[in-house]
Design an enzyme around this catalytic site. Structure first.
Site, mmCIF file in Angstrom:
data_model
loop_
_atom_site.group_PDB
_atom_site.id
_atom_site.type_symbol
_atom_site.label_atom_id
_atom_site.label_comp_id
_atom_site.label_asym_id
_atom_site.label_seq_id
_atom_site.Cartn_x
_atom_site.Cartn_y
_atom_site.Cartn_z
ATOM 1 N N TRP A 103 0.831 -1.206 0.000
ATOM 2 C CA TRP A 103 0.000 0.000 0.000
ATOM 3 C C TRP A 103 0.860 1.248 0.000
ATOM 4 C CZ3 TRP A 103 -4.271 -0.999 -2.057
ATOM 5 C CH2 TRP A 103 -4.888 -2.223 -1.843
ATOM 6 N N ASP A 172 -1.983 6.783 6.055
ATOM 7 C CA ASP A 172 -3.010 5.853 5.598
ATOM 8 C C ASP A 172 -3.256 4.904 6.765
ATOM 9 O OD1 ASP A 172 -4.512 3.827 4.511
ATOM 10 O OD2 ASP A 172 -3.113 3.331 2.894
ATOM 11 N N LYS A 196 -12.995 -1.989 6.851
ATOM 12 C CA LYS A 196 -12.281 -2.947 7.698
ATOM 13 C C LYS A 196 -12.781 -2.825 9.140
ATOM 14 C CE LYS A 196 -8.630 -2.258 4.462
ATOM 15 N NZ LYS A 196 -8.803 -3.420 3.597
#
Ligand code: PMP
Length: 361
Positions: A103, A172, A196
């Site tokens: 990511w 993030d 999530k």
């Protein structure tokens, strides 16, 4: 209905009580004769849901008054571009990216197309098995912000203690916000997809410092400009109404289950149940990441005999243990343990892992 033990990395399991409430309330929202997803987002009924979700985010995450909360779309992926588009405009310096896995690499790749960037640290040579310490980061003089990924969902590593740097950070936090407290004073901006720890897919939450918002250049396309959304209370265009509604319900569930300290303790305990089993398995299972960087939300592991991984997954599924396959880019096994995953699911997993090891050695 019997619910499976769902270890999906996202979208992922949500509290059963929330799924039940959504099902009950969907056909006729508050006696309006229509469902919430059929209602105008300018309706007072929806407006209340919208503001409640924003208020819950602010109170549960202890967001200071000098930060705004934006409810956006496009996933965390859009933030890889939106952050540099907004924050790296007009000679504001470069972004130092801490490259810790899949990511973080994507975040840097997009930022590099938009503004000045450099790599403040990279774990690529070691195969992304650990997070760096603050002392290992190279922070250049012209740094506008340092970008970090608090938890690498695919690699299964997390920053154990947030860095305290001389420059603002952007994070993030897709796979661990709402499971840990955030030292807001260190961040100009924090973002994450909802799917999530906090709700269904479709919603992306951005927390941004107001002084940063005010200083943004004007020459950014409207939808990509943070101020467009801040000025309109995240109602500049049609918001993802279902996700915002469901997220509000999950946030209320988090509130009534002990808020962030309880979520944090529970993530540590439930992930330790799996790590302990791995560590005590005489090498039958092994966790490829450094102990100090082990994720509390995504436990990745391999079997000593990798040929047993497919049978492991197949047998697990027959016992209702699903979505344990590691990300397609790395293989292996991954058990994602987000806020709503019941402890019983983790107990069922460790019992299965013990039995599988005993039956295959
Ligand atoms: N960052 C991290 C840490 C993630 O885990 C994910 C999704 N798994 C993303 C970014 C991309 O998020 P989205 O799918 O919401 O665009």
């Amino acid at each position: 209905m019997d619910r499976v033990h769902n270890f999906s990395a996202g979208p992922c399991t949500l509290p059963a009580s929330v799924i039940g409430e959504l099902a009950d309330e969907l056909p006729n929202f508050e006696d309006t004769g229509m469902s919430l997803v059929e209602m105008s987002h300018r309706d007072a009924g929806y407006d209340r849901i919208h503001r409640e979700t924003l208020d819950l985010l602010r109170s549960l995450c202890a967001v200071p008054d000098d930060m705004s909360i934006l409810l956006l779309q496009g996933g965390a992926t859009l933030q890889f571009a939106m952050v540099p588009l907004n924050l790296l405009g007009t000679d504001q310096g470069r972004a130092g990216h801490v490259v810790t896995g899949s990511w973080a690499k994507k975040a840097l790749a997009d930022a590099a197309k938009i503004g000045g960037t450099y790599t403040a640290w990279s774990g690529a040579e070691d195969g992304f098995v650990r997070m760096p310490t603050a002392a290992e980061l190279t922070v250049e003089a012209d740094t506008r912000y340092v970008h970090v990924t608090s938890n690498e969902t695919i690699g299964g590593i997390r920053i154990p203690e947030f860095y305290d740097l001389d420059v603002p950070q952007v994070a993030d936090m897709s796979s661990d916000y709402l499971t840990r407290p955030i030292p807001w004073e260190r961040f100009d901006l924090v973002y994450g997809g909802a799917q999530k720890n906090i709700g269904p897919a479709g919603l992306t939450v951005v927390f941004i410092r107001n002084s940063v918002l005010e200083a943004l250049p004007d020459d950014i396309p409207a939808y990509l400009h943070y101020r467009t959304h801040a000025d309109a209370d995240s109602l500049a265009n049609t918001p993802p109404v279902f996700s915002i509604w469901a997220t509000g319900k999950v946030l209320r569930w988090i509130e009534s289950n002990g808020v962030i300290p309880a979520m944090e303790a529970s993530a540590a305990e439930r992930s330790a149940m799996v790590y302990d089993l791995i560590d005590d398995s005489d090498g039958f299972y092994r966790c490829p990441v450094d102990v100090g960087s082990r994720s509390h939300t995504n436990v990745v592991f391999r079997l000593r005999n990798e040929e047993l991984e497919q049978p492991f997954l197949a047998e697990a599924a027959t016992q209702g243990l699903v979505s344990l396959k590691g990300h397609r880019s790395v293989g292996g096994i991954r058990a994602s343990i987000y806020n709503a995953l019941p402890t019983e699911s983790v107990t069922a997993l460790t019992r299965f892992m013990g039995d599988f090891a005993a039956g295959n050695t």
